[in-house]
Design a protein around this motif. Structure first.
Motif, short mmCIF file in Angstrom:
data_model
loop_
_atom_site.label_atom_id
_atom_site.label_comp_id
_atom_site.label_asym_id
_atom_site.label_seq_id
_atom_site.Cartn_x
_atom_site.Cartn_y
_atom_site.Cartn_z
N PRO B 173 0.82 -1.21 0.00
CA PRO B 173 0.00 0.00 0.00
C PRO B 173 0.87 1.27 0.00
CG PRO B 173 -0.49 -1.39 1.90
CD PRO B 173 0.61 -2.05 1.16
N GLU B 175 0.21 3.97 1.35
CA GLU B 175 0.19 4.60 2.67
C GLU B 175 1.40 4.18 3.50
OE1 GLU B 175 -3.56 3.82 4.48
OE2 GLU B 175 -4.54 5.41 3.32
N MET B 176 1.84 2.94 3.28
CA MET B 176 2.98 2.45 4.05
C MET B 176 4.23 3.26 3.70
SD MET B 176 3.91 -1.50 4.45
CE MET B 176 2.29 -2.14 4.59
N GLU B 178 4.14 6.28 2.40
CA GLU B 178 3.91 7.66 2.83
C GLU B 178 4.16 7.81 4.33
OE1 GLU B 178 -0.03 8.34 1.43
OE2 GLU B 178 0.66 9.12 -0.50
N ALA B 179 3.74 6.80 5.07
CA ALA B 179 3.95 6.85 6.52
C ALA B 179 5.45 6.93 6.81
CB ALA B 179 3.35 5.61 7.18
N ALA B 180 6.22 6.14 6.09
CA ALA B 180 7.67 6.14 6.31
C ALA B 180 8.27 7.49 5.89
CB ALA B 180 8.31 5.02 5.52
N LYS B 181 7.73 8.02 4.81
CA LYS B 181 8.21 9.31 4.34
C LYS B 181 7.97 10.39 5.39
CE LYS B 181 7.43 10.47 -0.50
NZ LYS B 181 6.37 10.68 -1.32
N MET B 182 6.79 10.33 6.02
CA MET B 182 6.48 11.33 7.03
C MET B 182 7.35 11.18 8.26
SD MET B 182 2.60 12.40 6.82
CE MET B 182 3.12 13.73 7.85
N GLU B 183 7.81 9.96 8.47
CA GLU B 183 8.70 9.75 9.61
C GLU B 183 10.12 10.18 9.29
OE1 GLU B 183 7.81 7.52 12.52
OE2 GLU B 183 6.34 6.14 11.68
N GLY B 184 10.33 10.58 8.05
CA GLY B 184 11.64 11.11 7.70
C GLY B 184 12.53 10.16 6.92
N ALA B 185 11.95 9.08 6.42
CA ALA B 185 12.78 8.12 5.69
C ALA B 185 12.94 8.57 4.23
CB ALA B 185 12.13 6.74 5.73
N TYR B 189 16.13 4.56 1.98
CA TYR B 189 15.93 3.94 3.29
C TYR B 189 14.66 3.07 3.27
CZ TYR B 189 15.92 3.61 8.40
OH TYR B 189 15.95 3.16 9.70
N LYS B 193 14.64 -0.83 4.08
CA LYS B 193 14.06 -1.30 5.33
C LYS B 193 12.64 -1.84 5.18
CE LYS B 193 17.43 -0.23 8.09
NZ LYS B 193 18.08 -1.12 9.03
N ILE B 194 11.94 -1.40 4.15
CA ILE B 194 10.57 -1.85 3.98
C ILE B 194 10.41 -2.62 2.68
CG2 ILE B 194 8.16 -1.11 3.79
CD1 ILE B 194 9.00 1.34 5.49
#
Lengths: 378, 285
Positions: B173, B175-176, B178-185, B189, B193-194
Motif C-alpha cells: 500500500p 500509505e505504508m 507515505e507513513a515512512a516518508k512522514m517519519e523522515g525516511a 531507506y 528497510k521496507i
C-alpha cells in the motif's frame, strides 16, 4: 504544540481539467484544538489533510505552521505525524520496531527510543504486545500501534485520516473515546478527517464541513448542529437528517403543500425584512423538534399538524416516525414509549423556534443582517 | 454386487482417486524418462551407448565414469569460474532490479509510464539481434576474454525481472511508503528497510531465475571467453564432444554434475519458484 494558518488554499490535480479538488480553503487553528474535517467522499477533506502533511503539493495558497511557511518543506521536516486509515504498519516489524521506526531514522539514541516507546505503549495499553507482529493484532490494537507511532515522535501536529473507518461499530465507539482521551492528555493540535458526522460531533472542538472542495461551515459541534449555515450542512450533520420543506411565507405563516405553520415573530421579521415575503424558501427542522401532540397541549411554541405515520422505527431510546402530510415526507423523533401503528393519523407538534429558513436558490440560511440584529436587541 | 459397490458415493470417489493417481504416475514417468536416459547413459560403456537396440538399464554399471569425467578437464576450476559469474549476476540482478522496480512502482515522476513501456519493450527484441552489436561494443571496450561482458549487464537491470518485482511492489500500500516518508525516511531507506523485506519472495524468484540463466549460459561464455582458464562448466563439457565422435557417457555424467545445483536449488526454493510463476500470470501470492 502548534498553531495553523491555511490561507486561500487551492488544489488542482490536473491543470487540463477544470475544477479544483479544494477551493479557497481558509482556516485558522489555535494551539491544542481538535479540528475535524467532515464531508461526503470526494469532498476534498483527505486532499486537504495530505497537503498539510506534505504528501500533496499545494497548487495555490499558503500554509503556515507556527508562523513558518510550510508549502515547500518536505513532509519529514514539518514536525507532523499522521495516522492512516489502513494503519500502514510495517508487517515485517514488531510492534516495538513499528513504533520506534521514526525515532531510529532520526538517529535518536537507543535509551531514549526505549523510554519513549515504552511510554507510548503504556499510554495506549500496548505493553504486552510490543513483541508481536502486526498480523497477530486485532484491528483496534493495530490502530493503537499506529497512534503510538504518531505520538512517540512528539510531533507538533497530529493528522488522522479516517482512522476508525476500518473498525467495527463497537470498537469504533471505544476508540473514539480513546482518541479523545489521548488528545486531552497530550493537548497536541490535531486535524482529523472523517465522513462520519457522529465522529465529528463527538470529538471535535471545531468542525469544518466540506463539500465539493469548498468549506460549508466552520464551528463548534453545537453551533454547527443548532445553526446549520446551509441546507447541505443541515442535511449532513445530525442523524436522522434534518427535514426540509419547500414553501412560501404568506401572512405570518409558512405555507407548503398540505402544511401551514405559524412562524415566530422574530423569524418572520427577518424573512420579511430581507424581502422573502411570498418568495419560495426552504424550511428546515430537525426530527427531534417534531413531537407527538400528547402532553404538549397549551404549549404555544408548537404548531400542530395532522400527519400519517408511514413507518415507525424503534432505535432504543427514541422512536423515529416516518410520516407524511400529503406528498410531503418527513421524520419525527419521539419518545420510545409512544405507541403508534403504520397508517395511523396523529397530531404532530412542530417546534417552530428551532426551525431554520433557507434561500431556495443558494441554500444559504436566511439570517438577520447585523444591523437588523442590532435594531432588535435595542 | 459390482453395481452396488459403485453406487456408493465414497466408493466411487475412492476409485476415481486411485485412477487419478495411476494416471499421474504414468505422466511423471513419461516426463522423467529423458532424465533417466541421461543417468543410464552416464553409467554405460561407450559400446553399450552405441548398441542397438538400446538398453534401458546399463548391463554393466560403470560408476567410475563419473570420476573419469571429473578428471577429463579441470572441472573444479570451471566450477569456481561458473560460480563466480553466477553469484555476481545474481547479486546484480536482485539488487538493481529491485531498486529500479521500486522506483517504477512507488516514486511518481513525469514520463514514468512511458519509460516503463520502453523498458518492457526491450523484452520484445530477440537476444540474437543485439548479439553482434553487443560483441562489437564489448570488444571495443577491451572486455573480450574477461567476465565483464557476462557480469556487467546484470547490473543494468533486466526488463522481465523489473516487471516481476514492480508487480510485487504495487501490492504494497502507498500509505505504508507515505507513513515512512512522514517519519523522515528517504526513498533509499524505505527501499532497504521496507521494500526489500516485503518483496523477499519476489526477490527469491528473481534470484532463482538469474541463477538458472547464468549457470546454464553457454552462448555468452562461448562468445566472450577464449582463455581455457576462464572456461565455465558449460564450455568445459565440450571436451567430450570431438569432431568425429562424442563421448556420450562422459558428456551425460558431466551434464548431471552441472544439473545438480539447479535441481537442488529448485527443491529448496520451489515454493518461491511457483509463486514467481503465479505472479507472472497476474495472480497474487
Amino acid at each position: 504544540m502548534a498553531e495553523l494558518l491555511l490561507k486561500n488554499i487551492n488544489k488542482q490535480y490536473d491543470k487540463s481539467i477544470k475544477g479544483n479538488a479544494v477551493t479557497d480553503f481558509n482556516l485558522h487553528v489555535e494551539d491544542g484544538e481538535f479540528i475535524v474535517l467532515v464531508g461526503p467522499s470526494g469532498c476534498g477533506k483527505s486532499t486537504m489533510l495530505r497537503m498539510i502533511a506534505g504528501l500533496e503539493e499545494i497548487t495555490d495558497g499558503e500554509f503556515f505552521l507556527d508562523d513558518k511557511l510550510m508549502n515547500d518543506v518536505p513532509p519529514a521536516n514539518r514536525g507532523i505525524s499522521m495516522v492512516f486509515q489502513n494503519y500502514a504498519l510495517y508487517p515485517h516489524m514488531t510492534v516495538y520496531d513499528n513504533i520506534a521506526f521514526g525515532l531510529k531514522i532520526r538517529k535518536t539514541n537507543k535509551k531514549e527510543i526505549d523510554r519513549r516507546v515504552r511510554e507510548a505503549a503504556e499510554i495506549l495499553g500496548l505493553q504486552d504486545l510490543l513483541k508481536r507482529k502486526p498480523s497477530a493484532l486485532s484491528g483496534g490494537q493495530k490502530q493503537r500501534v499506529a497512534l503510538g507511532r504518531a505520538i512517540v515522535r512528539e510531533a507538533k501536529l497530529f493528522l488522522m485520516d479516517e482512522p476508525l473507518s476500518n473498525l467495527d461499530a463497537k470498537l469504533r465507539f471505544q476508540m473514539r473515546a480513546e482518541i479523545a482521551k489521548l488528545h486531552q492528555r497530550l493537548k497536541t493540535t490535531s486535524i482529523y478527517v472523517t465522513h462520519d458526522q457522529t465522529e465529528a460531533m463527538t470529538m471535535a472542538t471545531r468542525i469544518v464541513i466540506m463539500k465539493d472542495g469548498v468549506i460549508q461551515q466552520v464551528g463548534t459541534p453545537k453551533t454547527v448542529y443548532d445553526y446549520p449555515e446551509n441546507v447541505f450542512v443541515g442535511s449532513f450533520i445530525g442523524s436522522p437528517a434534518m427535514n426540509f420543506f419547500s414553501g412560501k411565507i404568506v401572512g405570518n405563516r409558512f405555507v407548503s403543500e398540505g402544511i401551514e405553520l405559524k412562524v415566530p415573530q422574530d423569524k418572520l421579521a427577518v424573512l420579511k425584512g430581507q424581502g422573502y415575503d411570498r418568495e419560495t424558501i426552504v424550511m428546515g427542522i430537525r426530527p427531534e423538534h417534531i413531537k407527538m401532540q400528547t402532553g404538549l397541549k397549551g404549549e404555544p411554541r408548537f404548531e400542530h399538524l395532522r400527519a400519517k405515520i408511514v413507518v415507525s422505527e424503534l432505535t432504543g431510546s427514541d422512536m423515529l416516525l416516518y410520516s407524511s402530510i400529503g406528498p410531503q415526507e418527513f421524520i419525527a423523533q419521539v419518545e420510545s414509549r409512544t405507541i403508534v401503528s403504520p397508517g395511523e393519523e396523529v397530531m404532530l407538534g412542530f417546534e417552530m423556534d428551532c426551525a431554520h429558513f433557507y434561500d431556495e436558490e443558494s441554500g444559504q440560511r436566511i439570517k438577520a443582517e447585523e444591523r437588523l440584529l442590532e435594531k432588535i436587541s435595542v | 454386487m459390482k453395481d452396488a459397490y459403485f453406487a456408493s458415493m465414497t466408493n466411487r470417489k475412492k476409485v476415481l482417486k486411485i485412477a487419478n493417481f495411476i494416471l499421474l504416475c504414468i505422466g511423471s514417468l513419461l516426463f522423467l524418462s529423458p532424465l533417466w536416459w541421461m543417468i543410464s547413459t552416464s553409467l554405460k560403456t561407450m559400446k553399450e551407448v552405441m548398441s542397438f537396440p538400446p538398453t534401458f538399464f546399463p548391463t554393466d554399471w560403470k560408476w567410475e565414469n563419473y570420476l573419469k569425467t571429473w578428471e577429463a578437464a579441470p572441472f573444479d576450476l570451471y566450477t569456481i569460474n561458473t560460480l563466480t559469474i553466477t553469484i555476481l549476476v545474481v547479486i546484480g540482478q536482485v539488487i538493481v532490479n529491485s531498486f529500479v522496480a521500486y522506483g517504477f512502482a512507488k516514486i511518481p515522476f513525469k514520463g514514468r509510464n512511458v519509460l516503463f513501456a520502453i523498458v518492457l519493450s526491450t523484452m520484445m527484441i530477440p537476444g540474437f539481434v543485439t548479439l553482434i552489436p553487443q560483441y562489437v561494443l564489448f570488444s571495443k571496450l577491451g572486455w573480450v576474454n574477461t567476465y565483464l561482458p557476462l557480469v556487467v549487464p546484470a547490473f543494468f537491470g533486466g526488463a522481465f525481472n523489473i516487471f516481476l518485482l514492480r508487480q510485487f511492489y504495487m501490492t504494497i500500500p502507498n500509505e505504508m511508503i507515505e507513513a515512512a516518508k512522514m517519519e523522515g525516511a528517504s526513498h533509499f531507506y524505505i527501499w532497504r528497510k521496507i521494500g526489500i523485506p516485503l518483496t523477499k519472495p519476489a526477490m527469491a524468484t528473481v534470484a532463482i531465475f538469474s541463477f538458472n540463466g547464468a549457470w546454464n549460459d553457454f552462448l555468452g561464455p562461448l562468445l566472450y571467453v577464449n582463455n581455457e582458464n576462464l572456461y565455465t562448466l558449460q564450455l568445459g563439457l565440450q571436451v567430450f564432444k570431438g569432431e568425429m565422435n562424442t563421448q556420450w557417457n562422459y558428456l551425460m555424467a558431466g551434464s548431471l554434475f552441472v544439473l545438480l545445483p539447479v535441481v537442488i536449488l529448485f527443491f529448496f526454493f520451489q515454493k518461491y519458484f511457483i509463486q514467481g510463476i503465479n505472479l507472472q500470470s497476474g495472480g497474487k501470492s
